[in-house]
Each structure stands twice: as C-alpha cells, then as structure tokens.
Design a protein around this motif. Structure first.
Motif, PDB file in Angstrom:
ATOM      1  N   THR A 299      64.323  86.679  48.625  1.00 22.30           N
ATOM      2  CA  THR A 299      64.411  86.167  47.259  1.00 22.30           C
ATOM      3  C   THR A 299      63.767  87.150  46.297  1.00 22.30           C
ATOM      4  OG1 THR A 299      64.264  83.900  48.084  1.00 22.30           O
ATOM      5  CG2 THR A 299      63.834  84.232  45.734  1.00 22.30           C
ATOM      6  N   HIS A 300      64.455  87.440  45.198  1.00 20.69           N
ATOM      7  CA  HIS A 300      63.935  88.375  44.198  1.00 20.69           C
ATOM      8  C   HIS A 300      64.137  87.777  42.804  1.00 20.69           C
ATOM      9  CE1 HIS A 300      63.816  91.714  47.165  1.00 20.69           C
ATOM     10  NE2 HIS A 300      64.888  91.117  47.649  1.00 20.69           N
ATOM     11  N   GLU A 301      63.046  87.667  42.060  1.00 23.34           N
ATOM     12  CA  GLU A 301      63.149  87.316  40.638  1.00 23.34           C
ATOM     13  C   GLU A 301      63.495  88.598  39.885  1.00 23.34           C
ATOM     14  OE1 GLU A 301      63.150  84.584  39.144  1.00 23.34           O
ATOM     15  OE2 GLU A 301      62.001  83.090  40.243  1.00 23.34           O
ATOM     16  N   VAL A 302      64.705  88.668  39.346  1.00 21.38           N
ATOM     17  CA  VAL A 302      65.164  89.928  38.767  1.00 21.38           C
ATOM     18  C   VAL A 302      65.131  89.956  37.242  1.00 21.38           C
ATOM     19  CG1 VAL A 302      66.578  90.541  40.743  1.00 21.38           C
ATOM     20  CG2 VAL A 302      67.561  89.117  38.948  1.00 21.38           C
ATOM     21  N   PHE A 303      65.022  88.768  36.601  1.00 27.60           N
ATOM     22  CA  PHE A 303      64.969  88.757  35.142  1.00 27.60           C
ATOM     23  C   PHE A 303      64.421  87.415  34.680  1.00 27.60           C
ATOM     24  CE2 PHE A 303      66.755  87.908  30.925  1.00 27.60           C
ATOM     25  CZ  PHE A 303      66.442  89.088  30.246  1.00 27.60           C
ATOM     26  N   ALA A 309      71.672  84.535  21.266  1.00 25.46           N
ATOM     27  CA  ALA A 309      73.039  84.082  21.496  1.00 25.46           C
ATOM     28  C   ALA A 309      73.979  85.278  21.590  1.00 25.46           C
ATOM     29  CB  ALA A 309      73.474  83.151  20.370  1.00 25.46           C
ATOM     30  N   GLY A 310      74.905  85.232  22.550  1.00 26.36           N
ATOM     31  CA  GLY A 310      75.858  86.314  22.714  1.00 26.36           C
ATOM     32  C   GLY A 310      75.960  86.776  24.162  1.00 26.36           C
ATOM     33  N   LYS A 311      76.592  87.916  24.354  1.00 26.61           N
ATOM     34  CA  LYS A 311      76.801  88.491  25.687  1.00 26.61           C
ATOM     35  C   LYS A 311      75.756  89.555  25.974  1.00 26.61           C
ATOM     36  CE  LYS A 311      81.809  87.741  25.487  1.00 26.61           C
ATOM     37  NZ  LYS A 311      83.154  88.377  25.565  1.00 26.61           N
ATOM     38  N   HIS A 312      75.293  89.605  27.220  1.00 21.05           N
ATOM     39  CA  HIS A 312      74.241  90.544  27.601  1.00 21.05           C
ATOM     40  C   HIS A 312      74.561  91.143  28.974  1.00 21.05           C
ATOM     41  CE1 HIS A 312      71.588  88.937  24.399  1.00 21.05           C
ATOM     42  NE2 HIS A 312      72.182  87.790  24.698  1.00 21.05           N
ATOM     43  N   ARG A 313      74.197  92.390  29.150  1.00 21.38           N
ATOM     44  CA  ARG A 313      74.313  93.072  30.447  1.00 21.38           C
ATOM     45  C   ARG A 313      72.904  93.384  30.933  1.00 21.38           C
ATOM     46  NH1 ARG A 313      78.701  97.797  29.668  1.00 21.38           N
ATOM     47  NH2 ARG A 313      78.291  98.008  31.921  1.00 21.38           N
ATOM     48  N   ILE A 314      72.613  92.960  32.145  1.00 23.00           N
ATOM     49  CA  ILE A 314      71.258  93.080  32.690  1.00 23.00           C
ATOM     50  C   ILE A 314      71.310  93.858  34.001  1.00 23.00           C
ATOM     51  CG2 ILE A 314      69.271  91.793  33.559  1.00 23.00           C
ATOM     52  CD1 ILE A 314      70.250  89.452  31.777  1.00 23.00           C
ATOM     53  N   ALA A 315      70.575  94.963  34.053  1.00 22.57           N
ATOM     54  CA  ALA A 315      70.526  95.769  35.274  1.00 22.57           C
ATOM     55  C   ALA A 315      69.734  95.038  36.350  1.00 22.57           C
ATOM     56  CB  ALA A 315      69.892  97.126  34.981  1.00 22.57           C
TER      57      ALA A 315
END
Length: 342
Positions: A299-303, A309-315
């Motif tokens: 298990t990894h908490e990644v963010f 509000a809106g669209k987001h890209r998360i590495a």
C-alpha cells in the motif's frame, strides 16, 4: 442584507466510508443534500467533511422530526432560531463542529422561507463575526417549492438498500471483506449461489460482488436470479483480493447519486500518472495498492492535497505502480477505483 430568490431542491448524497491506508475505518453515511440554485450547498463550504441532518441511517421518527423542523413546524434546536445544516459524520455532537443557519419565514408575510447567517458552530451560541460564512446566503426559497421538496421525503418509501452479496471462492477473503464492510455501516452476506434465494431477500441487496475466481456461468446464474426477482442491483467484479480496494469498489457501486452532484467525477491511471477531475475545490487522496509475485499486498499513499475544480494530472511513484497495481481516489463524498493501465 436582502435575501435573493434561489431555487431549492434535494438530492441523495454520500459521505464515503472505507478502510483507509493506515488501517482506520471511516463510516459510510447516506444522506439527503440541499441543492441551492442547482448545486449542492455542501460544495460551497469547500472541503467540509459533513452530512446533513437528513441521514438515511437515523430512526424514521427522528428523520421525520428533522424534516418537520426545517419546515418550521417545530422549535429550533439552537438559540436564535438556528438549525444544523451539516454536522459531523461520525457522531451527533455539535462539539465536533457544525454548519448552522437561522431559518425564518419571509418578513413580508409571504409563504417564502429564508436561510441566513450561516456559521460554523461548536457550542450552543454562534459567533457570526468570528465564524460566520460571510460569502454564503442569505437565500430566499419560494414556499411551494421548498415545502414540496421536503414533503417528498416524508412521502418517499425506503431508500436503496445498503447491503451487498459477496460471491467468491476464497472464503477467508470474503469473511474479512464482510467484516470490514459491516464496520463502516454496510451489511454483507456471503454465498456461493443465489438461485434459491427468495425474491424478497434479494430485494434487500444494492450490489453483488464477484471474486475473480467466479466463472461466467456462475455469474450468469446470479444475474438471472436477480432479474427474475425484478431487482436492479449493481455488479462488482473484484479487481484483486485486497480488502481496502474491494471496499472502495463496493462503495462506488452502492452510490446511486447523480454523477454531476459529486465532487470526484473522473479517474484514470496510465503510464505512471493519474488523471483526476473534480467539480469543486476539495481534498483528494490517492492510494495505490499492488500485489507482488507472492500475492502480498503493498500500500502506498501517493497523493493527499487540495485540488481546485477541474482536471489534474498527478505523477505517481514508480514503486507504487509496478506490477499489478490499482489506484483508489477519495474525496469526502465519493470514491473511484481503476487498475493501472500499461
């Protein structure tokens, strides 16, 4: 301040429960949210983890009393004619904090209702200067629309069932899953075959969850049983024998609220990043689960942060997503689950 007319409505909402990455449990709560000018009022309060007093798990007599109270047919529960609009999802005490407002009939003698002086309150008296929501309200609702919406709650029969039928080959996994679901307020039963289950009992389920080892033939028999009973249920194909992951899948399946009235509206995961879309500013938590070659869970908490509000890209961390992995996204009111695409 003069109250401007606003539309008033109600819609089903959830405070998503679940088994968190640290092992804690978060209670699931179904409730009815207030829709003001076509948008959940809760969304105007930023990332508030709270539920309205119109929760489905409270006794019918108390639910009715809450509705009558909002109709001003009962005395206000707090000084100054103030009513709890949103409260703690884990308990009923105002000590945890609650959003309150004064509710009155319009001063011009009409049948209109006015919600005003919204505030955050932790005891019997509200400090509007210090804890008031100065950018919210006042709202003036037309009496007929307001009464009709609330009266419909009293006329409505029972809500969608919050029970799930678990079907799979790994009894130990199913037992742990059932225990976890019951802990957060979702009923769960285990079976291998629903063909002989009476229709009245099948109607008590809102979802059916299949383990990965359940054959297509077995699934078809179960679906046929529910169809013959005239029961509309959600079907969940378990992604992996990971309890928090399966709980999240079932939570999502049981959420029958309109998609447009959720904070978390989209989740995709591929090529080491996640795509998230939210409809209002809120806290979003992303957790990655993966199975190694020995079928051990990692298990990894990644963010975990506030998103506009809106669209987001998360590495995503490469260690969290190698091999067979899955991403769970949570806000206070919803949860989405996807496998990591390659």
């Amino acid at each position: 301040m003069c109250a401007e007319y606003a539309t008033f409505g109600l819609a089903p909402a959830v405070r998503a429960g679940g088994v968190l990455a640290n092992g804690d449990y978060q209670l699931h709560r179904d409730f009815v949210d207030f829709i003001v000018d076509g948008r959940p009022l809760l969304f105007q309060l930023s990332d508030l983890d709270a539920v309205s007093p119109l929760a489905s798990d409270i006794p019918p007599a108390i639910f009715t009393a809450q509705v009558r109270s909002l109709l001003l047919e009962a005395e206000a529960p707090l000084p100054g004619g103030r009513y709890v609009i949103y409260g703690c999802p884990e308990c009923e005490g105002i000590e945890c904090g609650a959003v309150t407002a004064a509710i009155d009939k319009a001063e011009d003698g009409s049948d209109d209702f006015v919600w005003r002086d919204f505030a955050w309150q932790t005891d019997e008296h509200a400090d509007l200067e210090l804890n008031g929501y100065h950018g919210i309200g006042p709202f003036r609702f037309r009496g007929a629309e307001y009464r009709s919406a609330l009266q419909s709650l009293l006329d409505r029969q029972e809500s969608a069932p919050r029970r799930v039928l678990l079907i799979g080959a790994r009894v130990a996994v199913l037992a742990k899953l059932a225990a976890a679901l019951r802990t957060i307020g979702i009923g769960a039963e285990i079976t291998t075959d629903a063909a002989d289950v009476p229709a009245d009992e099948l109607r008590t389920y809102g979802a059916v969850a299949f383990g990965r080892a359940v054959s297509e033939e077995q699934r078809a028999v179960v679906r046929d049983a529910f169809e013959r009973a005239g029961v509309d249920v959600s079907y969940v194909d378990g992604l992996a024998p990971i309890i928090p992951l399966l709980v999240a899948q079932i939570e999502h399946a049981l959420d029958r609220g309109p998609v447009e009235q959720r904070r978390l509206t989209r989740l995709v995961a591929a090529d080491g990043e996640a795509g998230v879309e939210v409809s209002s500013t809120c806290r979003v938590r992303l957790t990655a689960y993966r199975l190694d070659r020995l079928y051990r869970t990692h298990t990894h908490e990644v963010f975990d942060d506030i998103l506009e509000a809106g669209k987001h890209r998360i590495a995503l961390d490469a260690k969290a997503t190698k091999g067979e992995s899955f991403i769970v996204a949570r806000t206070t009111d919803s949860v989405l689950v996807v496998p990591m695409a390659r």
